[in-house]
Design an enzyme around this catalytic site. Structure first.
Site, PDB file in Angstrom:
ATOM      1  N   LYS A   8       0.858  -1.190   0.000  1.00 42.20           N
ATOM      2  CA  LYS A   8       0.000   0.000   0.000  1.00 42.20           C
ATOM      3  C   LYS A   8       0.889   1.232   0.000  1.00 42.20           C
ATOM      4  O   LYS A   8       2.052   1.203   0.404  1.00 42.20           O
ATOM      5  CB  LYS A   8      -0.950   0.009   1.199  1.00 42.20           C
ATOM      6  CG  LYS A   8      -0.262  -0.014   2.583  1.00 42.20           C
ATOM      7  CD  LYS A   8       0.256   1.329   3.054  1.00 42.20           C
ATOM      8  CE  LYS A   8       1.019   1.225   4.365  1.00 42.20           C
ATOM      9  NZ  LYS A   8       1.765   2.475   4.697  1.00 42.20           N
ATOM     10  N   ASP A 130      -2.066  -1.656  10.059  1.00 37.67           N
ATOM     11  CA  ASP A 130      -2.357  -1.680   8.625  1.00 37.67           C
ATOM     12  C   ASP A 130      -3.018  -2.975   8.164  1.00 37.67           C
ATOM     13  O   ASP A 130      -3.488  -3.062   7.027  1.00 37.67           O
ATOM     14  CB  ASP A 130      -1.069  -1.480   7.819  1.00 37.67           C
ATOM     15  CG  ASP A 130      -0.544  -0.057   7.872  1.00 37.67           C
ATOM     16  OD1 ASP A 130      -1.348   0.849   8.161  1.00 37.67           O
ATOM     17  OD2 ASP A 130       0.655   0.142   7.630  1.00 37.67           O
TER      18      ASP A 130
END
Length: 286
Positions: A8, A130
């Protein structure tokens, strides 16, 4: 069973002082990109775990992948040993969420092999901030301590050039320095320098950038130099040291990544709509 674990990038990361938990609440615009690690897990007679492609990454019970497998097995209906192999491509300690992506992939695969039917998000939150996003991927606003996710624009009108300078920035040290600096805001990128789909979300900024530069002053030189080469503002992803730029096409992003020398890694990337992709095939636990 095999899975890809996608990195990401943080297109924006606003940080707040620590709350009573001791962690920093945040608001971040996160986007999955097609830079992936490969994970293979199978049922076995004895537990085994191996890693290649990343020097210094321990292949032991402290690794997030193995912790995710243990968590999934503890909550699953099948309590069999497993063999897991992780092939790393995402650079570690770069702010690209590689460890969290790997944990998300391990949870996803383990849930199928070991017949876990509970909430993967709950297990993910226990592994890292995350991980809940990496379980779903795509494009989202991530808030709180990573557990609050809401949809964000997912238009594909841009590609991402990512370069990783030749040094690491441990996340905990960056946040600690941010506290020592009394919570500075990062430099902002306004709408005119952004793709059309992101302009209404401007300004975008990463509040950890001043702390990362304070820890590694050469990062400031990298930001300035890469911005000059690319002719546009450069953002830092996560706690660094990965830097990124947004380009109209994948070809332009790939050319931009190749134009920077001396990196630890560099790649042009496309946004993707998933955090984990499991290879199709029969259920090995059947």
């Amino acid at each position: 069973m095999r899975a890809q674990a996608f990195a990401k990038v943080n297109l924006s990361l606003q940080v707040r002082p620590p709350d009573r938990t001791g962690y920093h609440p945040l608001r971040s615009l996160v986007r999955s990109i097609d830079w992936a690690d490969e994970l293979e897990i199978s049922l076995a007679d004895d537990d085994a775990f191996s890693v290649d492609g990343a020097d210094g990454v321990p292949a032991d019970e402290s690794h997030l992948v193995w912790r995710a497998i243990v968590a999934g097995r503890g909550a699953g209906a099948v309590r069999r040993p497993v063999r897991a192999h992780l092939a790393k491509s995402i650079p570690p300690a770069a702010g690209l969420g590689g460890g969290s992506a790997d944990a998300a992939a391990a949870l996803t695969v383990a849930s199928r092999l070991l017949r876990f039917v509970g909430d993967l998000g709950t297990l993910g939150r226990e592994l890292g901030a995350d991980v809940p996003f990496c379980l779903t991927g795509g494009s989202a606003w991530m808030e709180g301590h990573g557990e609050l996710l809401s949809p964000a624009p997912a238009d594909d009108d841009f590609a991402v050039a990512v370069i990783v300078p030749p040094f690491e920035l441990p996340t905990a040290r960056v946040y600690r320095r941010w506290d020592e600096l009394e919570g500075p805001e990062g430099p902002a990128v306004d709408g005119r320098d952004l793709p059309a789909s992101l302009r209404d979300l401007a300004p975008l900024r990463n509040d950890l950038t001043p702390a990362a530069v304070s820890l590694r002053p050469e990062l400031g030189d990298w930001i300035a130099d890469v911005s000059g080469i690319w002719g546009q503002p450069v953002l830092m992803s996560g706690s660094g040291s990965a830097l990124l730029g947004l380009f109209p096409t994948f070809e332009e992003a790939a050319d931009a990544a190749r134009s920077v020398s001396g990196t630890r890694a560099a790649r042009g990337c496309r946004p993707v709509l998933h955090g984990v992709r499991v290879a199709p095939g029969p259920d090995p636990s059947a």
